[in-house]
Design a protein around this motif. Structure first.
Motif, PDB file in Angstrom:
ATOM      1  N   ALA A  89       0.667  -1.023   0.082  1.00 27.36           N
ATOM      2  CA  ALA A  89       0.043   0.005   0.008  1.00 27.36           C
ATOM      3  C   ALA A  89       1.052   1.177  -0.027  1.00 27.36           C
ATOM      4  CB  ALA A  89      -1.015   0.017   1.395  1.00 27.36           C
ATOM      5  N   LEU A  90       0.546   2.284  -0.729  1.00 22.20           N
ATOM      6  CA  LEU A  90       1.255   3.574  -0.825  1.00 22.20           C
ATOM      7  C   LEU A  90       0.406   4.629   0.284  1.00 22.20           C
ATOM      8  CD1 LEU A  90       1.367   4.009  -4.847  1.00 22.20           C
ATOM      9  CD2 LEU A  90       3.208   3.077  -3.019  1.00 22.20           C
ATOM     10  N   GLU A  91       1.319   5.370   0.887  1.00 26.83           N
ATOM     11  CA  GLU A  91       0.766   6.100   1.923  1.00 26.83           C
ATOM     12  C   GLU A  91      -0.213   7.029   1.231  1.00 26.83           C
ATOM     13  OE1 GLU A  91       3.137   9.690   4.302  1.00 26.83           O
ATOM     14  OE2 GLU A  91       4.118   7.930   4.348  1.00 26.83           O
ATOM     15  N   SER A  92       0.069   7.501  -0.055  1.00 23.61           N
ATOM     16  CA  SER A  92      -0.952   8.471  -0.561  1.00 23.61           C
ATOM     17  C   SER A  92      -1.916   8.017  -1.128  1.00 23.61           C
ATOM     18  CB  SER A  92      -0.094   9.270  -1.698  1.00 23.61           C
ATOM     19  OG  SER A  92       0.391   8.163  -2.547  1.00 23.61           O
ATOM     20  N   GLY A  93      -2.279   6.546  -0.807  1.00 19.30           N
ATOM     21  CA  GLY A  93      -3.470   5.811  -1.552  1.00 19.30           C
ATOM     22  C   GLY A  93      -2.879   4.889  -2.727  1.00 19.30           C
ATOM     23  N   GLY A  94      -3.666   3.957  -3.037  1.00 19.95           N
ATOM     24  CA  GLY A  94      -3.377   3.013  -3.886  1.00 19.95           C
ATOM     25  C   GLY A  94      -2.444   2.096  -3.647  1.00 19.95           C
ATOM     26  N   VAL A  95      -1.885   1.320  -4.736  1.00 21.19           N
ATOM     27  CA  VAL A  95      -1.028   0.313  -4.517  1.00 21.19           C
ATOM     28  C   VAL A  95       0.450   0.518  -5.130  1.00 21.19           C
ATOM     29  CG1 VAL A  95      -2.397  -1.339  -3.573  1.00 21.19           C
ATOM     30  CG2 VAL A  95      -2.024  -1.058  -6.254  1.00 21.19           C
ATOM     31  N   LEU A  96       1.451  -0.169  -4.813  1.00 23.16           N
ATOM     32  CA  LEU A  96       2.761  -0.373  -5.538  1.00 23.16           C
ATOM     33  C   LEU A  96       2.784  -0.682  -7.039  1.00 23.16           C
ATOM     34  CD1 LEU A  96       5.827   0.459  -5.308  1.00 23.16           C
ATOM     35  CD2 LEU A  96       6.010  -1.695  -4.413  1.00 23.16           C
ATOM     36  N   ILE A  97       2.009  -1.735  -7.150  1.00 21.80           N
ATOM     37  CA  ILE A  97       1.899  -2.453  -8.559  1.00 21.80           C
ATOM     38  C   ILE A  97       0.650  -2.780  -9.032  1.00 21.80           C
ATOM     39  CG2 ILE A  97       2.859  -4.546  -9.689  1.00 21.80           C
ATOM     40  CD1 ILE A  97       4.577  -5.072  -7.290  1.00 21.80           C
ATOM     41  N   GLY A  98       0.165  -2.287 -10.298  1.00 22.24           N
ATOM     42  CA  GLY A  98      -1.089  -2.650 -10.910  1.00 22.24           C
ATOM     43  C   GLY A  98      -1.159  -4.145 -10.980  1.00 22.24           C
ATOM     44  N   GLU A  99      -2.394  -4.534 -11.138  1.00 24.38           N
ATOM     45  CA  GLU A  99      -2.737  -6.054 -11.479  1.00 24.38           C
ATOM     46  C   GLU A  99      -2.529  -6.383 -12.966  1.00 24.38           C
ATOM     47  OE1 GLU A  99      -6.546  -7.035  -9.988  1.00 24.38           O
ATOM     48  OE2 GLU A  99      -6.155  -6.115  -7.871  1.00 24.38           O
ATOM     49  N   ASN A 100      -2.911  -5.614 -13.567  1.00 19.12           N
ATOM     50  CA  ASN A 100      -2.886  -5.806 -15.445  1.00 19.12           C
ATOM     51  C   ASN A 100      -1.379  -5.776 -15.891  1.00 19.12           C
ATOM     52  OD1 ASN A 100      -5.594  -6.652 -15.249  1.00 19.12           O
ATOM     53  ND2 ASN A 100      -6.116  -4.393 -15.723  1.00 19.12           N
ATOM     54  N   VAL A 101      -1.127  -6.767 -16.704  1.00 20.84           N
ATOM     55  CA  VAL A 101       0.080  -6.871 -17.404  1.00 20.84           C
ATOM     56  C   VAL A 101       0.109  -7.022 -18.757  1.00 20.84           C
ATOM     57  CG1 VAL A 101       2.406  -8.181 -17.424  1.00 20.84           C
ATOM     58  CG2 VAL A 101       1.192  -8.156 -15.351  1.00 20.84           C
ATOM     59  N   GLN A 102       0.526  -5.945 -19.389  1.00 18.50           N
ATOM     60  CA  GLN A 102       0.564  -5.812 -20.820  1.00 18.50           C
ATOM     61  C   GLN A 102       1.740  -6.655 -21.382  1.00 18.50           C
ATOM     62  OE1 GLN A 102      -1.903  -4.346 -23.124  1.00 18.50           O
ATOM     63  NE2 GLN A 102      -0.617  -5.579 -24.568  1.00 18.50           N
ATOM     64  N   ILE A 103       1.493  -7.689 -22.333  1.00 22.18           N
ATOM     65  CA  ILE A 103       2.408  -8.541 -22.678  1.00 22.18           C
ATOM     66  C   ILE A 103       2.435  -8.144 -24.386  1.00 22.18           C
ATOM     67  CG2 ILE A 103       3.398 -10.716 -23.288  1.00 22.18           C
ATOM     68  CD1 ILE A 103       2.835 -10.459 -20.161  1.00 22.18           C
ATOM     69  N   ASN A 104       3.763  -7.795 -24.802  1.00 21.57           N
ATOM     70  CA  ASN A 104       4.029  -7.743 -26.370  1.00 21.57           C
ATOM     71  C   ASN A 104       5.248  -8.451 -26.745  1.00 21.57           C
ATOM     72  OD1 ASN A 104       1.948  -5.382 -26.624  1.00 21.57           O
ATOM     73  ND2 ASN A 104       3.504  -4.636 -25.327  1.00 21.57           N
ATOM     74  N   ILE A 105       4.848  -8.965 -27.740  1.00 21.22           N
ATOM     75  CA  ILE A 105       5.815 -10.133 -28.400  1.00 21.22           C
ATOM     76  C   ILE A 105       5.879  -9.475 -29.924  1.00 21.22           C
ATOM     77  CG2 ILE A 105       6.449 -12.557 -29.159  1.00 21.22           C
ATOM     78  CD1 ILE A 105       4.495 -13.283 -26.680  1.00 21.22           C
ATOM     79  N   GLU A 106       7.275  -9.350 -30.182  1.00 20.44           N
ATOM     80  CA  GLU A 106       7.561  -9.279 -31.650  1.00 20.44           C
ATOM     81  C   GLU A 106       8.384 -10.424 -31.984  1.00 20.44           C
ATOM     82  OE1 GLU A 106       6.684  -6.539 -33.444  1.00 20.44           O
ATOM     83  OE2 GLU A 106       5.678  -5.926 -31.695  1.00 20.44           O
ATOM     84  N   LEU A 107       8.011 -11.021 -33.161  1.00 22.01           N
ATOM     85  CA  LEU A 107       8.320 -12.386 -33.522  1.00 22.01           C
ATOM     86  C   LEU A 107       8.917 -12.307 -34.995  1.00 22.01           C
ATOM     87  CD1 LEU A 107       8.381 -14.674 -31.607  1.00 22.01           C
ATOM     88  CD2 LEU A 107       6.771 -15.713 -33.170  1.00 22.01           C
ATOM     89  N   GLU A 108      10.265 -12.738 -35.426  1.00 19.55           N
ATOM     90  CA  GLU A 108      10.771 -13.088 -36.521  1.00 19.55           C
ATOM     91  C   GLU A 108      11.095 -14.312 -36.668  1.00 19.55           C
ATOM     92  OE1 GLU A 108      14.456 -11.449 -39.244  1.00 19.55           O
ATOM     93  OE2 GLU A 108      13.089  -9.923 -38.437  1.00 19.55           O
ATOM     94  N   LEU A 109      10.383 -14.869 -37.640  1.00 17.40           N
ATOM     95  CA  LEU A 109      10.587 -16.437 -37.871  1.00 17.40           C
ATOM     96  C   LEU A 109      11.255 -16.786 -39.179  1.00 17.40           C
ATOM     97  CD1 LEU A 109       7.059 -17.685 -36.832  1.00 17.40           C
ATOM     98  CD2 LEU A 109       9.020 -17.618 -35.583  1.00 17.40           C
ATOM     99  N   ASN A 110      12.240 -17.833 -39.477  1.00 10.69           N
ATOM    100  CA  ASN A 110      12.667 -18.268 -40.539  1.00 10.69           C
ATOM    101  C   ASN A 110      12.621 -19.711 -40.550  1.00 10.69           C
ATOM    102  OD1 ASN A 110      15.011 -16.203 -38.821  1.00 10.69           O
ATOM    103  ND2 ASN A 110      14.239 -15.454 -40.900  1.00 10.69           N
ATOM    104  N   PRO A 111      12.204 -20.316 -41.839  1.00 11.73           N
ATOM    105  CA  PRO A 111      11.989 -21.533 -42.035  1.00 11.73           C
ATOM    106  C   PRO A 111      13.405 -22.409 -41.958  1.00 11.73           C
ATOM    107  CG  PRO A 111      11.424 -20.298 -43.944  1.00 11.73           C
ATOM    108  CD  PRO A 111      11.866 -19.633 -43.069  1.00 11.73           C
ATOM    109  N   LEU A 112      13.203 -23.627 -41.429  1.00 12.54           N
ATOM    110  CA  LEU A 112      14.711 -24.325 -41.202  1.00 12.54           C
ATOM    111  C   LEU A 112      14.737 -25.143 -42.767  1.00 12.54           C
ATOM    112  CD1 LEU A 112      14.675 -25.452 -37.632  1.00 12.54           C
ATOM    113  CD2 LEU A 112      16.103 -23.690 -38.795  1.00 12.54           C
TER     114      LEU A 112
END
Length: 174
Positions: free
Chosen positions: A151-174
């Motif tokens: 908990a933060l002294e000013s209200g609220g919390v240190l860490i949010g609940e929702n996590v944004q995941i972003n993946i950049e992928l480059e694929l090459n055929p074998l």
């Protein structure tokens, strides 16, 4: 089926999460592996896809925070060294589709849906094929028993609940 290699120098798995209610922390995983097999790059319906992330490779550009994240307060990397995603279903077309699969964190498996955008195909100057994809999802960390907070002294919390995941992928055929 064709097996595709991940071009690790041109691929990334990153995340962001709210910090102290006013900003976001960004991070990623420096070590991951993947298995991608497709009949044809245009059709992911019968694809075999698996990704494994090494939890200890988490990198938020702050060593003390990274050590805390791999501790028992968060990911508990000693007991659960990998985060795993295994594709179960795809929906949509080649340009924009949903990649649905089982995400396992700390031995808890939940279904997640990634929005995927096919970003294109090119021939490299070395005459190899390269295929690009951008993937994203939003998940609640508490669903994976990642519940640490303060908990933060000013209200609220240190860490949010929702996590944004972003993946950049480059694929090459074998």
């Amino acid at each position: 089926m064709t097996t595709y290699a991940i071009d690790f120098t041109h691929s990334s798995i990153n995340f962001s999460i709210k910090h102290m209610m006013i900003s976001k922390i960004h991070g990623g995983f420096d070590s991951f592996s993947g298995h991608v097999q497709l009949e044809q790059i245009e059709d992911f319906k019968n694809a075999e896809i698996r990704f494994d992330l090494d939890v200890a490779s988490i990198n938020t550009r702050d060593d003390s925070r990274d050590h805390h994240l791999i501790s028992a307060d968060f990911f508990d990397a000693d007991r659960y060294p990998k985060i795993t995603f295994i594709k179960t279903v795809t929906e949509g077309d080649k340009a924009n589709f949903k990649l649905i699969g089982d995400l396992t964190i700390k031995n808890l498996t939940k279904e997640v849906v990634f929005d995927v955008v096919y970003t294109g195909h090119v021939k490299s100057p070395w005459n190899t094929d390269a295929y690009g994809f951008s993937c994203s999802t939003l998940l609640n960390r508490k669903n994976f028993n990642l519940t640490y907070n303060a908990a933060l002294e000013s209200g609220g919390v240190l860490i949010g609940e929702n996590v944004q995941i972003n993946i950049e992928l480059e694929l090459n055929p074998l």
